[in-house]
Write an enzyme that holds these catalytic residues in place. Sequence first.
Site, mmCIF file in Angstrom:
data_model
loop_
_atom_site.group_PDB
_atom_site.id
_atom_site.type_symbol
_atom_site.label_atom_id
_atom_site.label_comp_id
_atom_site.label_asym_id
_atom_site.label_seq_id
_atom_site.Cartn_x
_atom_site.Cartn_y
_atom_site.Cartn_z
ATOM 1 N N ASP A 229 139.290 -77.459 17.664
ATOM 2 C CA ASP A 229 139.154 -78.470 18.726
ATOM 3 C C ASP A 229 138.432 -79.683 18.144
ATOM 4 O OD1 ASP A 229 139.418 -78.758 21.863
ATOM 5 O OD2 ASP A 229 137.434 -79.572 21.298
ATOM 6 N N ASN B 184 138.635 -91.639 22.759
ATOM 7 C CA ASN B 184 139.532 -92.241 23.752
ATOM 8 C C ASN B 184 138.824 -93.355 24.496
ATOM 9 O OD1 ASN B 184 142.000 -91.088 23.422
ATOM 10 N ND2 ASN B 184 141.579 -89.323 24.743
ATOM 11 N N HIS C 65 143.376 -94.983 24.414
ATOM 12 C CA HIS C 65 144.244 -93.795 24.326
ATOM 13 C C HIS C 65 145.228 -93.899 23.179
ATOM 14 C CE1 HIS C 65 142.884 -91.494 27.770
ATOM 15 N NE2 HIS C 65 142.731 -92.665 28.426
ATOM 16 N N ASP D 161 145.674 -91.156 20.515
ATOM 17 C CA ASP D 161 146.952 -90.500 20.194
ATOM 18 C C ASP D 161 147.215 -90.561 18.697
ATOM 19 O OD1 ASP D 161 147.333 -89.934 22.840
ATOM 20 O OD2 ASP D 161 148.781 -91.553 23.217
ATOM 21 N N GLU E 71 143.148 -81.917 22.777
ATOM 22 C CA GLU E 71 142.744 -82.074 21.388
ATOM 23 C C GLU E 71 142.562 -80.715 20.723
ATOM 24 O OE1 GLU E 71 141.109 -82.704 24.071
ATOM 25 O OE2 GLU E 71 138.965 -82.236 23.960
#
Lengths: 421, 183
Positions: free
Chosen positions: A290, A298, A303, A307, A334
Amino acid sequence: MIRNFSVSLKIILVLFVLQITVITLILSQHGHSTLTQYDKNEREKADMITKMLLPVVSLQMSLGFTNAMEDQLNTMMMNNEHVMQLIVTQNDATSIYRFERPGYNTEDRFIEVVAGVPDPYTGETIGTVTLYYSTVNIEQLRTIDENFRFKTIAIMLAAALLFILLLQKILSPLNRLSRKISGYNPDNGSCDLKRSSRRDEVARIQNSVIGMVERIRDYSRRLQDANTELEARVKERTEALEESNRKLHELSLTDALTQLPNRRRFVNDFNSVWNIYMREQKPLSLIVADIDHFKKINDSYGHEVGDQVLREIAEVFRSHLRRETDLAIRYGGEEFVLLLPATPEAEAIECATTLRRRIHSRSYAAEQIVVTVSFGIHTMVPEPETPRQELFNRADQALYRAKRCGRDRIVHYSQIGQPCD
Amino acid sequence: MRRLTFGILFAGLTTGLWAYSYHETILDVFARVLPKIILSNQPSELPLEQIRICILHETGDGLSAEYLSHRIDTLYTKGIRGVEITAYRQRYEEIASCRDATALMLMQTDEARLAEAAKFARSHHLFSAAYRPSALSHGIIFSLDIGSRVRPYINVAAAKESRVPIGSALLQISRIYRPESEQ
């Protein structure tokens, strides 16, 4: 010539022939009945003449005026031209009257009537009357009747032959046509029928059938061409559809952002892998990773940057896999999962350690962003009594422990009970 | 033998006394046919039990009449079909005694007596027969036609006047009398 007659005309001819036969039969029967009746009438007439004679003859014989009979009887005999001979005899066979017609021929046929003469006073038989009645007319009529019957039979035989011939002429073209139509095979288009030059109904049907067969052959050819084209199209479409399905399936099992297998793919493959390694009793390792503080990335860079970070991290995971059987998955958000079949605990820890080092060795999203990742690992040999989700749960618990211990570290499930270093 | 005796008597009487001549064969024919003809000409509604033939003759013809009577009796001893046949003779003068007869048989006589006898027969509806065929011209019903062959001779008019029926079969075998006026 009769071949060109229409079927209706042939049927009319057949009926006409039948009618002639029936009429001939009726006439023959009628003639025979008339002759029989005439014969009976002549016999009755002979009997009647005899009965007419008897009172006179019996009275004269009884009274003894036998010589007085002649004129009276002669007159009666001359008035009956069919009476050829009349003989009256007494009981002692003495002839007391004899009449014989001129031209009487004993070779001719006669009806012979013999009657006893009763005495009008005593009732005793006193003599005999014998009368010969000519049947020349009957014989002539019988000869005519026999000739007529012979002709009738000849006519009937001729009519029967004509009847059969006409029927054959009607039915044989129909039978022939029926056989040829039955033998028609649309697969190879073979048909023995030839166009007929006759003008009857059968010829018209035959020519119509030939036209129909030709149209069927044309339609079959066009249909076959269309079918071939359709089959090619269907094949092409089927292939395209299969490709689309394959892609769709692939898409359904792939994460769109990172192009890694998604959670659905993991669920599908995990069950198979679990079963295989349960049979082989080999260790199965699972690494749950993770990204640490991904929300901040973010929030801080947006975002799109987030991404991009995810795509680049995913590329690191993908490039890190050493075997075809290893599987890197974006599990969600994530969180990533590495499924490492036939991998003991030490190798799994080493894999995670190498992976963590590589993640640290670079920055992401051209923003000089440093990204750290926490790892939870669990390794187990699958057993029938062990719930299969236990592997993931324990790896997840190890990840949770890594997060609690300050993130950016690797925790094996076996280390959960140990203090954070 | 009996016929011979009658023949001798017949010949003697007819030559010895005044009498008419008779032919024995003709008398035999009369004896044979007369009862049958009488019987066949009787009305069927009046069945007879007895036929009585009254033979009328002149005084000199008694033996011939007796001969005829005897022949009838001899020939029809048992009668015909149950009908008794009897013959008896009477002289013309005693014609009244023939009232109860069935038929009259007239031996030869003069024309006046023939006419009287015919009248008697008509009045009593009796069948009448005569030895001489010429008697039919006086109204007698029956006689014999003697020619090349013997046959009955019938006066139909006289039978009608006497109300005596004549059978059709008899008419067919008979010569029919016609008066000279009709011939």
